[in-house]
Design a protein around this motif. Sequence first.
Motif, PDB file in Angstrom:
ATOM      1  N   SER A  47       0.807  -1.222   0.000  1.00  0.00           N
ATOM      2  CA  SER A  47       0.000   0.000   0.000  1.00  0.00           C
ATOM      3  C   SER A  47       0.836   1.266   0.000  1.00  0.00           C
ATOM      4  CB  SER A  47      -0.927   0.009   1.225  1.00  0.00           C
ATOM      5  OG  SER A  47      -1.682  -1.174   1.284  1.00  0.00           O
ATOM      6  N   GLY A  48       1.897   1.298   0.799  1.00  0.00           N
ATOM      7  CA  GLY A  48       2.744   2.486   0.837  1.00  0.00           C
ATOM      8  C   GLY A  48       3.372   2.769  -0.511  1.00  0.00           C
ATOM      9  N   ALA A  49       3.816   1.718  -1.187  1.00  0.00           N
ATOM     10  CA  ALA A  49       4.405   1.885  -2.513  1.00  0.00           C
ATOM     11  C   ALA A  49       3.369   2.381  -3.513  1.00  0.00           C
ATOM     12  CB  ALA A  49       5.004   0.562  -2.990  1.00  0.00           C
ATOM     13  N   ALA A  50       2.145   1.877  -3.419  1.00  0.00           N
ATOM     14  CA  ALA A  50       1.089   2.316  -4.336  1.00  0.00           C
ATOM     15  C   ALA A  50       0.789   3.799  -4.153  1.00  0.00           C
ATOM     16  CB  ALA A  50      -0.175   1.484  -4.116  1.00  0.00           C
ATOM     17  N   VAL A  51       0.737   4.259  -2.903  1.00  0.00           N
ATOM     18  CA  VAL A  51       0.481   5.681  -2.645  1.00  0.00           C
ATOM     19  C   VAL A  51       1.652   6.528  -3.117  1.00  0.00           C
ATOM     20  CG1 VAL A  51       0.139   7.389  -0.818  1.00  0.00           C
ATOM     21  CG2 VAL A  51      -1.122   5.237  -0.762  1.00  0.00           C
ATOM     22  N   GLN A  52       2.868   6.031  -2.930  1.00  0.00           N
ATOM     23  CA  GLN A  52       4.049   6.742  -3.418  1.00  0.00           C
ATOM     24  C   GLN A  52       3.996   6.894  -4.938  1.00  0.00           C
ATOM     25  OE1 GLN A  52       7.735   4.804  -2.373  1.00  0.00           O
ATOM     26  NE2 GLN A  52       9.015   6.430  -3.230  1.00  0.00           N
ATOM     27  N   ASN A  53       3.634   5.823  -5.626  1.00  0.00           N
ATOM     28  CA  ASN A  53       3.521   5.883  -7.093  1.00  0.00           C
ATOM     29  C   ASN A  53       2.378   6.791  -7.533  1.00  0.00           C
ATOM     30  OD1 ASN A  53       5.689   4.138  -7.691  1.00  0.00           O
ATOM     31  ND2 ASN A  53       4.424   2.346  -7.333  1.00  0.00           N
ATOM     32  N   LEU A  54       1.272   6.728  -6.808  1.00  0.00           N
ATOM     33  CA  LEU A  54       0.130   7.588  -7.122  1.00  0.00           C
ATOM     34  C   LEU A  54       0.522   9.058  -7.001  1.00  0.00           C
ATOM     35  CD1 LEU A  54      -2.949   7.801  -7.707  1.00  0.00           C
ATOM     36  CD2 LEU A  54      -3.297   7.751  -5.227  1.00  0.00           C
ATOM     37  N   ALA A  55       1.241   9.395  -5.942  1.00  0.00           N
ATOM     38  CA  ALA A  55       1.680  10.774  -5.746  1.00  0.00           C
ATOM     39  C   ALA A  55       2.588  11.230  -6.887  1.00  0.00           C
ATOM     40  CB  ALA A  55       2.398  10.910  -4.401  1.00  0.00           C
ATOM     41  N   LEU A  56       3.477  10.359  -7.338  1.00  0.00           N
ATOM     42  CA  LEU A  56       4.357  10.700  -8.457  1.00  0.00           C
ATOM     43  C   LEU A  56       3.551  10.936  -9.731  1.00  0.00           C
ATOM     44  CD1 LEU A  56       7.278   8.172  -7.864  1.00  0.00           C
ATOM     45  CD2 LEU A  56       7.462  10.667  -7.804  1.00  0.00           C
ATOM     46  N   MET A  57       2.588  10.074 -10.000  1.00  0.00           N
ATOM     47  CA  MET A  57       1.797  10.167 -11.223  1.00  0.00           C
ATOM     48  C   MET A  57       0.937  11.423 -11.255  1.00  0.00           C
ATOM     49  SD  MET A  57       0.779   6.122 -11.495  1.00  0.00           S
ATOM     50  CE  MET A  57      -0.108   6.177 -13.054  1.00  0.00           C
ATOM     51  N   LEU A  58       0.482  11.863 -10.077  1.00  0.00           N
ATOM     52  CA  LEU A  58      -0.394  13.030 -10.009  1.00  0.00           C
ATOM     53  C   LEU A  58       0.361  14.302  -9.643  1.00  0.00           C
ATOM     54  CD1 LEU A  58      -3.463  11.434  -8.191  1.00  0.00           C
ATOM     55  CD2 LEU A  58      -3.235  11.962 -10.633  1.00  0.00           C
ATOM     56  N   GLY A  59       1.646  14.185  -9.376  1.00  0.00           N
ATOM     57  CA  GLY A  59       2.429  15.366  -9.005  1.00  0.00           C
ATOM     58  C   GLY A  59       2.027  15.926  -7.654  1.00  0.00           C
ATOM     59  N   LEU A  60       1.692  15.045  -6.714  1.00  0.00           N
ATOM     60  CA  LEU A  60       1.224  15.461  -5.399  1.00  0.00           C
ATOM     61  C   LEU A  60       2.201  15.034  -4.314  1.00  0.00           C
ATOM     62  CD1 LEU A  60      -2.487  14.277  -5.746  1.00  0.00           C
ATOM     63  CD2 LEU A  60      -1.574  16.566  -6.209  1.00  0.00           C
ATOM     64  N   ALA A  61       2.068  15.622  -3.148  1.00  0.00           N
ATOM     65  CA  ALA A  61       2.834  15.186  -1.989  1.00  0.00           C
ATOM     66  C   ALA A  61       2.269  13.861  -1.508  1.00  0.00           C
ATOM     67  CB  ALA A  61       2.752  16.231  -0.881  1.00  0.00           C
ATOM     68  N   GLU A  62       3.121  13.053  -0.901  1.00  0.00           N
ATOM     69  CA  GLU A  62       2.664  11.778  -0.357  1.00  0.00           C
ATOM     70  C   GLU A  62       1.812  12.012   0.882  1.00  0.00           C
ATOM     71  OE1 GLU A  62       5.520   8.581   0.063  1.00  0.00           O
ATOM     72  OE2 GLU A  62       6.866   9.687  -1.268  1.00  0.00           O
ATOM     73  N   ALA A  63       0.946  11.055   1.156  1.00  0.00           N
ATOM     74  CA  ALA A  63       0.113  11.132   2.355  1.00  0.00           C
ATOM     75  C   ALA A  63       0.947  10.845   3.586  1.00  0.00           C
ATOM     76  CB  ALA A  63      -1.032  10.123   2.249  1.00  0.00           C
ATOM     77  N   PRO A  64       0.529  11.332   4.758  1.00  0.00           N
ATOM     78  CA  PRO A  64       1.227  10.994   5.998  1.00  0.00           C
ATOM     79  C   PRO A  64       1.251   9.482   6.198  1.00  0.00           C
ATOM     80  CG  PRO A  64      -0.379  12.734   6.363  1.00  0.00           C
ATOM     81  CD  PRO A  64      -0.629  12.208   4.986  1.00  0.00           C
ATOM     82  N   GLU A  65       2.325   8.995   6.827  1.00  0.00           N
ATOM     83  CA  GLU A  65       2.436   7.568   7.048  1.00  0.00           C
ATOM     84  C   GLU A  65       1.534   7.122   8.180  1.00  0.00           C
ATOM     85  OE1 GLU A  65       6.583   7.077   7.630  1.00  0.00           O
ATOM     86  OE2 GLU A  65       7.023   7.085   5.493  1.00  0.00           O
ATOM     87  N   LEU A  66       1.155   5.839   8.129  1.00  0.00           N
ATOM     88  CA  LEU A  66       0.281   5.275   9.153  1.00  0.00           C
ATOM     89  C   LEU A  66       1.065   4.914  10.405  1.00  0.00           C
ATOM     90  CD1 LEU A  66      -1.791   2.723   7.074  1.00  0.00           C
ATOM     91  CD2 LEU A  66      -2.616   4.839   8.038  1.00  0.00           C
ATOM     92  N   ASP A  67       0.401   4.952  11.524  1.00  0.00           N
ATOM     93  CA  ASP A  67       0.911   4.323  12.732  1.00  0.00           C
ATOM     94  C   ASP A  67       0.366   2.905  12.711  1.00  0.00           C
ATOM     95  OD1 ASP A  67       1.261   3.269  15.271  1.00  0.00           O
ATOM     96  OD2 ASP A  67       1.107   5.231  16.231  1.00  0.00           O
ATOM     97  N   ALA A  68       1.240   1.918  12.516  1.00  0.00           N
ATOM     98  CA  ALA A  68       0.791   0.538  12.350  1.00  0.00           C
ATOM     99  C   ALA A  68      -0.044   0.070  13.543  1.00  0.00           C
ATOM    100  CB  ALA A  68       1.995  -0.381  12.177  1.00  0.00           C
ATOM    101  N   ARG A  69       0.302   0.520  14.752  1.00  0.00           N
ATOM    102  CA  ARG A  69      -0.427   0.070  15.936  1.00  0.00           C
ATOM    103  C   ARG A  69      -1.854   0.585  15.939  1.00  0.00           C
ATOM    104  NH1 ARG A  69       3.781   2.636  19.956  1.00  0.00           N
ATOM    105  NH2 ARG A  69       3.466   4.227  18.352  1.00  0.00           N
TER     106      ARG A  69
END
Length: 327
Positions: A294-316
Motif C-alpha cells: 500500500s505504501g508503494a502504491a500511494v508513493q507511485n500515485l503521488a508521483l503520477m499526479l504530481g502530489l505530496a505523499e500522504a502521511p504515514e500510518l501508525d501501524a499500531r
Amino acid sequence: MSASVFIDGDQGTTGLQIRARLAGRRDIALVTLPDALRKDAAARAAAINDCDVAVLCLPDEAARQAVAAVRNPRVRVIDASSAHRTDAHWVYGFPEMSPQQAGRIAQARRVSNPGCYPTGAVALLRPLVEAGCLRADAPLSIHAVSGYSGRGREGIDAHEGPAAAAALPFQTYGLGLQHKHVPEIERHAGLQGRPFFVPSYGNFRQGIALTIPLHASMLQRPMTAQAVRDLLARHYRDCRHVQVLDAERTGAMARLDPQARNGSNDLQLAVFGNDAHGQLLLSAVFDNLGKGASGAAVQNLALMLGLAEAPELDAREHAPQALEHAA
C-alpha cells in the motif's frame, strides 16, 4: 481540482490500507462503489473509465480483466497484483530502483506495483549488478520471512480466526521452487540466472526480514562489507524512503526485527560481513503492507499526479482495523 482515484478491490488488505493512507486528503477524491455493486462488472468498468487513476487491488486474472475494460484513454492504472510486473509495456513502480525511475513512473500510463519480497531483493541486488560488482549469473539464494498478512485473508483467518490457537508459529513454503515472484526478481535485479527463493511466514501480523548471503566468489572483484555498504549508500543517498545502515548501527545489531519499519513506507538495508572468510549478508527490513504494497502504491500515485505523499500510518493504530475488515 482534486484527482479522482478508484480503488478496485478496496475491501482487501492492500486496498483498505491505501484508503486509510489517502483518507482526509483534499487533493484526491476517492471513488467508491456501494456494497451491492462491488462485484458488478458493468459498475466496476464504468467507475474505472470515469476516474483519473485506477488502483487495482485484485487477483491477477481479475486485474487483467479490469485493464481490458479500460476504454477511456485518459485513465491511468496502478496494478498492485503480479499480473504485469514483468510486462515490458508497464513501468515498474519502484521509484528508487534507478535515478530515472521516479520520472518514468510520473509520466507512465500503466504502472505495476512491485511485489513485497521483490522490493527488498531488487533493492539489494540491482545496484551491485549494475555497478559490475556482483556476477549477474551468481548462484543466489534469497531467504525471507513475512508476517501472516502476506497470505491475505487466508493468513488472517488462520491466525486471528476461531482456529488461531492451531496456527503454525512458522512455516516455509514455495517448496516447488515455482514462486511467482522469482521472474520479477530476476528481471528487475538484472540477473542472468534464476535465484533460489525461500519464503516463510511467521506468527506476527506484518513486516518482512529478507536476507541474501553472498560469498566472495560471487563478486566480480574483491569487496569488503564496508565497500558494499558504501555502494548501496551512494545509490540511495537521495532516496527518502530507503535507509542504508552505517557500520556503527550494523555492528550494534544482534538480530533483525521484521517489524522494525511497520507503519512506514521505509526500506531499511544493511550489510553484514566477515571479511576474513569472504562472506557477506545483505538484508532488507520493511513493512509488507507499506513499502511492500500500500505504501508503494500511494508513493507511485503521488508521483503520477504530481502530489505530496500522504502521511504515514501508525501501524499500531491503523493496521489492525484494516486487516480485521479484510478478514
